[in-house]
Scaffold this motif. Structure first.
Motif, PDB file in Angstrom:
ATOM      1  N   VAL A  27      85.615  58.412 157.991  1.00 45.71           N
ATOM      2  CA  VAL A  27      86.698  59.351 157.892  1.00 45.71           C
ATOM      3  C   VAL A  27      86.769  59.086 156.407  1.00 45.71           C
ATOM      4  N   THR A  28      87.238  61.303 156.410  1.00 50.87           N
ATOM      5  CA  THR A  28      87.529  61.723 155.389  1.00 50.87           C
ATOM      6  C   THR A  28      89.227  61.824 154.507  1.00 50.87           C
ATOM      7  N   PHE A  29      89.344  61.156 153.653  1.00 50.39           N
ATOM      8  CA  PHE A  29      90.843  61.146 153.206  1.00 50.39           C
ATOM      9  C   PHE A  29      90.910  61.705 151.586  1.00 50.39           C
ATOM     10  N   TYR A  30      92.093  62.122 151.173  1.00 51.18           N
ATOM     11  CA  TYR A  30      92.366  62.531 150.378  1.00 51.18           C
ATOM     12  C   TYR A  30      93.347  61.542 149.267  1.00 51.18           C
ATOM     13  N   LEU A  31      93.799  61.650 147.960  1.00 48.24           N
ATOM     14  CA  LEU A  31      94.700  60.492 146.801  1.00 48.24           C
ATOM     15  C   LEU A  31      95.356  61.545 146.235  1.00 48.24           C
ATOM     16  N   SER A  32      96.423  60.440 146.350  1.00 45.53           N
ATOM     17  CA  SER A  32      98.100  61.435 145.879  1.00 45.53           C
ATOM     18  C   SER A  32      97.926  62.248 144.503  1.00 45.53           C
ATOM     19  N   LYS A  33      96.868  61.537 143.469  1.00 45.67           N
ATOM     20  CA  LYS A  33      97.329  62.157 142.401  1.00 45.67           C
ATOM     21  C   LYS A  33      95.986  63.188 142.350  1.00 45.67           C
ATOM     22  N   SER A  34      96.029  63.683 140.847  1.00 45.73           N
ATOM     23  CA  SER A  34      94.715  65.036 140.491  1.00 45.73           C
ATOM     24  C   SER A  34      94.630  64.666 139.521  1.00 45.73           C
ATOM     25  N   LEU A  35      93.330  65.653 139.586  1.00 49.57           N
ATOM     26  CA  LEU A  35      92.275  65.215 138.224  1.00 49.57           C
ATOM     27  C   LEU A  35      92.829  66.590 137.433  1.00 49.57           C
ATOM     28  N   SER A  36      92.235  66.791 136.167  1.00 48.87           N
ATOM     29  CA  SER A  36      92.554  67.926 135.627  1.00 48.87           C
ATOM     30  C   SER A  36      91.460  68.629 134.508  1.00 48.87           C
ATOM     31  N   LEU A  37      91.540  69.669 134.406  1.00 54.51           N
ATOM     32  CA  LEU A  37      89.461  70.197 134.395  1.00 54.51           C
ATOM     33  C   LEU A  37      89.867  71.196 133.528  1.00 54.51           C
ATOM     34  N   LYS A  38      90.831  71.173 132.793  1.00 56.30           N
ATOM     35  CA  LYS A  38      91.738  72.341 131.810  1.00 56.30           C
ATOM     36  C   LYS A  38      90.400  72.937 130.441  1.00 56.30           C
ATOM     37  N   LYS A  39      89.823  71.371 129.823  1.00 56.36           N
ATOM     38  CA  LYS A  39      88.612  71.305 128.922  1.00 56.36           C
ATOM     39  C   LYS A  39      87.572  72.138 129.286  1.00 56.36           C
ATOM     40  N   VAL A  40      87.401  71.711 130.865  1.00 56.72           N
ATOM     41  CA  VAL A  40      85.945  72.647 131.745  1.00 56.72           C
ATOM     42  C   VAL A  40      86.275  74.055 131.826  1.00 56.72           C
ATOM     43  N   MET A  41      87.480  74.940 131.832  1.00 58.41           N
ATOM     44  CA  MET A  41      87.714  75.896 132.228  1.00 58.41           C
ATOM     45  C   MET A  41      86.839  77.236 131.983  1.00 58.41           C
ATOM     46  N   PRO A  42      86.096  76.681 130.944  1.00 57.71           N
ATOM     47  CA  PRO A  42      85.299  78.152 130.639  1.00 57.71           C
ATOM     48  C   PRO A  42      83.826  78.492 130.909  1.00 57.71           C
ATOM     49  N   PHE A  43      83.482  76.907 131.607  1.00 55.77           N
ATOM     50  CA  PHE A  43      82.309  77.394 132.376  1.00 55.77           C
ATOM     51  C   PHE A  43      82.052  77.829 133.572  1.00 55.77           C
ATOM     52  N   PHE A  44      83.725  78.067 134.034  1.00 55.51           N
ATOM     53  CA  PHE A  44      83.571  79.462 135.123  1.00 55.51           C
ATOM     54  C   PHE A  44      83.290  81.015 133.941  1.00 55.51           C
ATOM     55  N   GLU A  45      83.687  81.020 133.236  1.00 53.78           N
ATOM     56  CA  GLU A  45      83.293  82.669 132.503  1.00 53.78           C
ATOM     57  C   GLU A  45      81.853  82.851 132.491  1.00 53.78           C
ATOM     58  N   THR A  46      81.120  81.418 132.771  1.00 52.29           N
ATOM     59  CA  THR A  46      79.598  81.709 132.152  1.00 52.29           C
ATOM     60  C   THR A  46      78.770  82.529 133.532  1.00 52.29           C
ATOM     61  N   SER A  47      77.679  83.069 133.115  1.00 52.65           N
ATOM     62  CA  SER A  47      76.537  83.345 133.801  1.00 52.65           C
ATOM     63  C   SER A  47      76.420  83.406 134.768  1.00 52.65           C
ATOM     64  N   SER A  48      75.937  81.935 134.192  1.00 50.53           N
ATOM     65  CA  SER A  48      75.855  80.439 135.378  1.00 50.53           C
ATOM     66  C   SER A  48      76.520  80.402 136.908  1.00 50.53           C
ATOM     67  N   PHE A  49      77.404  80.653 136.120  1.00 54.79           N
ATOM     68  CA  PHE A  49      79.330  80.944 137.661  1.00 54.79           C
ATOM     69  C   PHE A  49      78.973  81.672 138.136  1.00 54.79           C
ATOM     70  N   GLN A  50      79.134  82.838 137.531  1.00 52.03           N
ATOM     71  CA  GLN A  50      79.605  84.222 137.757  1.00 52.03           C
ATOM     72  C   GLN A  50      78.421  84.996 138.315  1.00 52.03           C
ATOM     73  N   GLU A  51      77.128  84.602 138.192  1.00 48.57           N
ATOM     74  CA  GLU A  51      76.256  85.970 139.030  1.00 48.57           C
ATOM     75  C   GLU A  51      75.947  84.387 139.932  1.00 48.57           C
ATOM     76  N   SER A  52      76.441  84.251 140.521  1.00 51.74           N
ATOM     77  CA  SER A  52      75.811  82.973 141.868  1.00 51.74           C
ATOM     78  C   SER A  52      75.901  83.054 142.722  1.00 51.74           C
ATOM     79  N   ILE A  53      75.033  83.548 143.184  1.00 53.64           N
ATOM     80  CA  ILE A  53      75.014  83.982 145.143  1.00 53.64           C
ATOM     81  C   ILE A  53      75.892  83.555 146.566  1.00 53.64           C
ATOM     82  N   LEU A  99      77.222  78.172 147.065  1.00 54.55           N
ATOM     83  CA  LEU A  99      76.058  78.668 146.134  1.00 54.55           C
ATOM     84  C   LEU A  99      75.302  78.582 147.123  1.00 54.55           C
ATOM     85  N   HIS A 100      74.147  79.421 146.606  1.00 56.02           N
ATOM     86  CA  HIS A 100      73.263  78.978 147.075  1.00 56.02           C
ATOM     87  C   HIS A 100      72.067  78.435 146.030  1.00 56.02           C
ATOM     88  N   ASN A 101      72.291  78.816 143.905  1.00 53.61           N
ATOM     89  CA  ASN A 101      71.720  79.010 143.397  1.00 53.61           C
ATOM     90  C   ASN A 101      71.859  76.999 143.832  1.00 53.61           C
TER      91      ASN A 101
END
Length: 240
Positions: A125-151, A162-164
């Motif tokens: 069974v898949t279920f979800y937790l009420s609490k969330s996680l914050s990824l503010k410190k790693v948001m710059p990763f989503f601007e890198t070419s490794s992410f932006q140029e994903s297939i 993502l095929h890469n």
């Protein structure tokens, strides 16, 4: 006469204690028989970070916040009921998110408020937790070419890919550099605060969707984050 009273009192006390111990043992045994509540019976096979459609909107309360999806399998022969959980961060506390989710498939920290999750014998069974996680410190990763140029591919309502193949190890390295060995300690309970699972996972030790070792499948999360950036994300299926 006094000796007789003391003797009767001691006999009564011993009988009472024996009955109480037997009742406790019987109750605990029956509880386990009904719920199959042992750490060996329930195993977490995978975890996923689930972003909202506002993940990249800096002015939103949901900016950089992710919910957590848990997939657990019951290897016992009795139904398991999960009533609540605790989630602690060992390490960087900035991972603690500020949002609380509510809903049918969402487990709360308070057993009195939570919707129980039932797992039949042999089922997953898949279920979800009420609490969330914050990824503010790693948001710059989503601007890198490794992410932006994903297939990228979107195959159906909620299957993003993502095929890469190197995207997960690259994200792991970014997480490790940022959060070091920050570990999530997840504890699942049945009944009223009866512990049935104690699970630790390092956030920078992610895996792919093809693995089921109880760690975060980061490629699934990254594909959804990519879909959000491209305006191709269906937020209505987030907790289904």
């Amino acid at each position: 006469m006094e000796i007789k009273k003391i003797t009767l009192f001691l006999i009564g006390l011993v009988s009472f204690l024996s009955g109480a111990i037997s009742l406790y043992t019987f109750s605990d045994q029956k509880f386990t028989d009904i719920f199959g509540s042992t750490d060996d019976n329930i195993q977490i096979t995978k975890m996923q970070l689930i972003p909202s459609s506002d993940f990249f909107k800096q002015k939103s309360d949901f900016y950089a916040d992710t919910n957590i999806a848990i997939t657990a399998r019951n290897f016992g022969n009795k139904k398991i009921q999960i009533t609540s959980y605790t989630l602690d961060i060992i390490g960087d506390k900035s991972l603690i998110g500020g949002n609380i989710a509510l809903g049918k498939n969402i487990l709360d920290e308070d057993a009195k408020k939570s919707n129980s999750i039932f797992i039949e014998a042999g089922e997953e069974v898949t279920f979800y937790l009420s609490k969330s996680l914050s990824l503010k410190k790693v948001m710059p990763f989503f601007e890198t070419s490794s992410f932006q140029e994903s297939i990228y591919s979107h195959y159906n309502k909620d299957f993003y890919l993502l095929h890469n193949v190197d995207i997960t190890p690259k994200f792991n390295q970014y997480l490790l550099t940022t959060y070091h060995n920050a570990t999530l300690n997840l504890r699942l309970f049945t009944g009223y605060n009866k512990l049935i699972k104690d699970h630790n996972v390092v956030i920078a030790d992610g895996i792919t969707m093809f693995e089921n070792t109880g760690k975060f499948q980061h490629d699934v999360f990254l594909a959804k984050a990519y879909a959000i950036q491209k305006g191709d994300y269906d937020d209505s299926n987030r907790f289904k």
